[in-house]
Design a protein around this motif. Structure first.
Motif: not given
Length: 314
Positions: A209-236
Motif C-alpha cells: 500500500s505504501d506507493e498507493l498512499y502517495k497517490g489518492t488512496f486514503p491511509i486512514l479508516i476515517s478517510e475511507l469511510e467518508k469516501r465510501m459512506h460506510i461506518n467501518l469502525t463500528k463493525v470492527m
C-alpha cells in the motif's frame, strides 16, 4: 605478528559489541523506569520483561515515576493459535468463528480439518506464527500434515473470499487496542481511527500500500469511510469488544507487582466482507510505529501515541 594482530583486533571487536549491548540494555531499562519506551533491547526490571518499543512516549507523560510493564500473558491473543483457542474456550466454535475465521490448530485439529474439507472445499490460508503478512500462503489444496509441520505452520484458516474493495483493490484494516492491567483487573481502550491496507491479490498489505498512499488512496479508516459512506469502525469495534470479553479473566492474572501498571498496545488486523461482517485476522503485540511519510500517517501516529500516553498516566 600478523596472527597476533588479528587476535587483538578480533578481541577488540568483541569487547566493543559487548559494551554496545550493555549500553543499549541499560538505556532501555533506565528509560522504562522514567516512563520512556524507546528503541532498544528487551530488558528485565525486577525480573519482569519490559518491551522497549520503536517509539518514544516521553513527550506525552507527566513525569510521574512508575514502571510500566508489558503484559506477560499477551501471548493469549498475540499468538495466532492462542487467539483462536482463547475465543473458542470462551464462546465455543460457532461464535468464535464469527470473530475470527474458522481455525484449525496444527497438528491437533488436522483430522477435523480433513473431515470438514470433504464438505467445504473453499480455500485455506496456512499461517506460521509470524506477523506483517510473513509466513502465510493460500491454497485450494489441503496440505499434507508432514509438510505443514516441517514448515512450522501452526494454524489453517478458512479463507474468506467475500471481501470489501476500493477501486478494485482488496482491503484490510488495523485498529489499535490498549490493554491495561492494574491490581489484577483489566481495562481496555480502543482508538477511534486506524489504517487501511490494499492489495491486488489474496492479501492486502501495508508494504504493498505504501506507493498507493502517495497517490489518492486514503491511509486512514476515517478517510475511507467518508469516501465510501460506510461506518467501518463500528463493525470492527464490536468484534474488538468480543475479543476483550474473552480475556477479562485471563489477561491480568498475576499482574500485581508493587502497584505497577501493566500496559500494552496491540495492532488488531481485520477483514471486512461486502455485507460488513468483520473478522479479526491477527493481533500484533508491540506494532511498529514508523510512519510511511505519506498523507496523514505521521499526524495519526502522533495522536495515537498521545492517546496512549494519556491512558498511561491516568
Amino acid at each position: 605478528m600478523c596472527k597476533v594482530n588479528r587476535v587483538v583486533i578480533f578481541m577488540s571487536v568483541i569487547i566493543i559489541i559487548v559494551l554496545l549491548v550493555y549500553r543499549y540494555s541499560a538505556t532501555c531499562k533506565q528509560n522504562v523506569v522514567n516512563n520512556r519506551l524507546i528503541k532498544g533491547l528487551t530488558e528485565k526490571v525486577k525480573d519482569k520483561v519490559v518491551k522497549c518499543y520503536t517509539y518514544d512516549i516521553d513527550n506525552y507523560m507527566d513525569g510521574n515515576e512508575h514502571i510500566f510493564l508489558s503484559i506477560k500473558k499477551n501471548y493469549i491473543i498475540a499468538n495466532k493459535k492462542n487467539l483462536w483457542l482463547t475465543l473458542k474456550d470462551y464462546y465455543g466454535v460457532e461464535i468464535a468463528q464469527t470473530v475470527t475465521p474458522m481455525t484449525y490448530v496444527i497438528p491437533d485439529d488436522y483430522l477435523q480439518l480433513i473431515k470438514d474439507n470433504k464438505k467445504d472445499r473453499s480455500r485455506l490460508i496456512y499461517k506460521q506464527n509470524n506477523h506483517q503478512q510473513n509466513g502465510i500462503f493460500v491454497s485450494s489444496k489441503l496440505q499434507d500434515l508432514k509438510f505443514l509441520q516441517q514448515n512450522k505452520f501452526i494454524v489453517a484458516q478458512r479463507f474468506i473470499e467475500d471481501t470489501l474493495k476500493w477501486k478494485n483493490y482488496k482491503l484490510s484494516f488495523r485498529l489499535y487496542l490498549i490493554l491495561e492491567c492494574y491490581a489484577g483487573k483489566l481495562r481496555s481502550h480502543i482508538y477511534e481511527d486506524g489504517l487501511v491496507y490494499y492489495g491486488k491479490g489474496d492479501i492486502a498489505s501495508f508494504y504493498y500500500s505504501d506507493e498507493l498512499y502517495k497517490g489518492t488512496f486514503p491511509i486512514l479508516i476515517s478517510e475511507l469511510e467518508k469516501r465510501m459512506h460506510i461506518n467501518l469502525t463500528k463493525v470492527m469495534k464490536k468484534k474488538m469488544e468480543m475479543l476483550v470479553n474473552s480475556i477479562k479473566g485471563k489477561m491480568c492474572a498475576g499482574a500485581t507487582l508493587n502497584g505497577s501498571k501493566f500496559f500494552e498496545i496491540f495492532g488488531v488486523d481485520f477483514h471486512i466482507t461486502n455485507s460488513l461482517d468483520a473478522y479479526i485476522l491477527e493481533v500484533n503485540s508491540g506494532p511498529g510505529m514508523t510512519d510511511s511519510g505519506s498523507g496523514n500517517d505521521k499526524d495519526f501516529r502522533d495522536k495515537l501515541m498521545k492517546y496512549y500516553g494519556d491512558k498511561l498516566k491516568n
